[in-house]
Design an enzyme around this catalytic site. Structure first.
Site: not given
Ligand SMILES: [Zn+2]
Length: 410
Positions: A97, A99, A134, A265, A284
């Site tokens: 995935q 972001h 994140e 990642h 994804r």
């Protein structure tokens, strides 16, 4: 200050022991426990325990944003908690995935609204309009794939697998060992027609097995073993090929990894504390039964190769606190290590909202006239308006993670 009950999320890749053991609950659990959400995300807010009973943290924050979040957070991020803290336990690999950036998230959220795709729809990519930087910090040994490896090294890896069928693909980056070459190879692999993929995969996996049986201490053992493990969980998934392009990272307990927008990642195995901007925007590319949107993933991916730096926490002088320095404005994560024969107490003043999560031992918290005993696996919400907090170890060693809004370090 209130005790905070996290929202437990069950996903197939979760663990039936790790989170429950940390919380001192019976194992194995009935369902795999993947994540404990400690935050005020509308999809699954945590609950504060008050004298009047339990209450959603989301409701509490919405009902008195300035008292709970403080002026600075409200001015910067609006009347919502800007971060989400999680406890995460991966028994099996999570999806491949990335972001979106802040601009991509705003644009994608508006676009899917215009298309009339319901927020709860399984094909919805953008659940909100926020980016999702994140930071993950290992509690156990933690394995992950993160960011594209230097393509020159990847050519060496593909050569080491020594399968003639791989050569045309290796040629895409050998002839252009840069982000354009990586984009070409990744795009080719992730969109291979099924018959081509079905013919290629078994040959690649045979090559991986041969490599492992031939060179037990070869330089790509971890990478190639990971590809084989992924193919067992997700047979025939093009994400297995894509995984060969990524850095394989192992974090020891206490080490962190920061993932910026566009970084491809996959978390593989282990237990961790994770903090992110309060968003659920995930694109994804495979290794999952969930919704995969390859064209949208390709739009947000950053194809520059990176050496993902393992993040070591920096000790804040004269305290028991260690900071994981990251550029995200929405959050700041620190670790507090207390011991009865060293620093047994830590004090701090809140200027904004805090969530404390105890990950080892036990502590006694005092805040004004309130006090709380907190065990391993438990969490506490501290509002911006709360007075000074003191944390004292009540076991030989105690460890906490402290989440707050990212701040310029004074
Ligand atoms: Zn992620």
């Amino acid at each position: 200050m209130h005790r905070l009950e996290g929202a437990l999320r069950s996903y197939a890749w979760g663990s039936r022991t790790a989170i429950a053991e940390l919380r001192g609950l019976p194992v194995p659990t009935a369902h795999p426990e993947a994540e404990l959400w400690l935050g005020a995300h509308p999809a699954d807010p945590a609950r504060v325990v008050t004298d009047e009973g339990e209450r959603s943290l989301l409701d509490l924050v919405r009902s008195e944003p300035e008292r709970q979040l403080g002026r600075r957070s409200v001015d910067t991020f609006g009347e919502r908690l800007p971060f989400l803290l999680k406890l995460l336990a991966a028994e099996e690999p999570l999806s491949l995935q990335a972001h979106p950036s802040a601009d991509q998230a705003r644009e994608g959220f508006a676009r899917e609204n215009e298309l009339g795709i319901a927020l709860g729809s399984s094909i919805r990519n953008y659940k909100d309009d926020s980016h999702k930087p994140e930071l993950v910090v290992a509690l156990s040994r933690f394995d992950a794939l993160a960011g594209f490896r230097d393509p020159k090294r990847t050519v060496e890896l593909l050569d080491a697998i020594a399968v003639p069928e791989l050569q045309p693909y290796a040629g895409l980056i050998a002839g252009q060992p840069d982000s354009d070459g990586l984009r070409a190879l990744f795009t080719t692999w992730i969109t291979l027609p099924q018959p081509v993929l079905s013919a290629l995969m078994p040959r690649v996996l045979d090559g991986c097995v041969d490599y492992l049986s031939g060179s037990k201490d070869g330089e790509f053992v971890a990478e190639i073993r990971t590809a084989l493990e992924l193919s067992e969980v997700y047979p025939g998934d093009a994400g297995v090929l894509a995984a060969l392009l990524l850095n394989r990272v192992t974090l020891e307990p206490g080490q962190g990894l920061y993932l910026a927008a566009g970084n491809l990642h996959a978390y593989l195995h282990g237990m961790a504390v994770e903090i992110m901007a309060n968003s659920d925007n995930v694109l994804r590319g495979g290794l999952t039964p969930k919704h995969v949107d390859v064209p949208e993933l390709l739009r947000v991916l950053d194809f520059d190769s990176v050496d993902i730096p393992v993040l070591e926490a920096e000790e804040l002088p004269g305290s028991a606190e260690f900071m994981y320095v990251s550029p995200a404005p929405e959050f700041c994560l620190t670790r507090i290590d207390l011991s009865s024969n060293g620093r047994a107490e830590h004090r701090f003043r809140t200027e904004g909202p805090h969530i404390l999560l105890c990950t080892a031992g036990s502590v006694h918290l005092r805040c004004g006239s309130q006090s709380l005993d907190v065990e391993q696996g438990s969490a506490v919400w501290i509002a911006a308006e709360d007075p000074e907090v003191s944390v004292t170890a009540t076991s030989e060693r105690a460890q906490l993670f402290s989440a707050r809004v990212g701040a310029p370090i004074a």
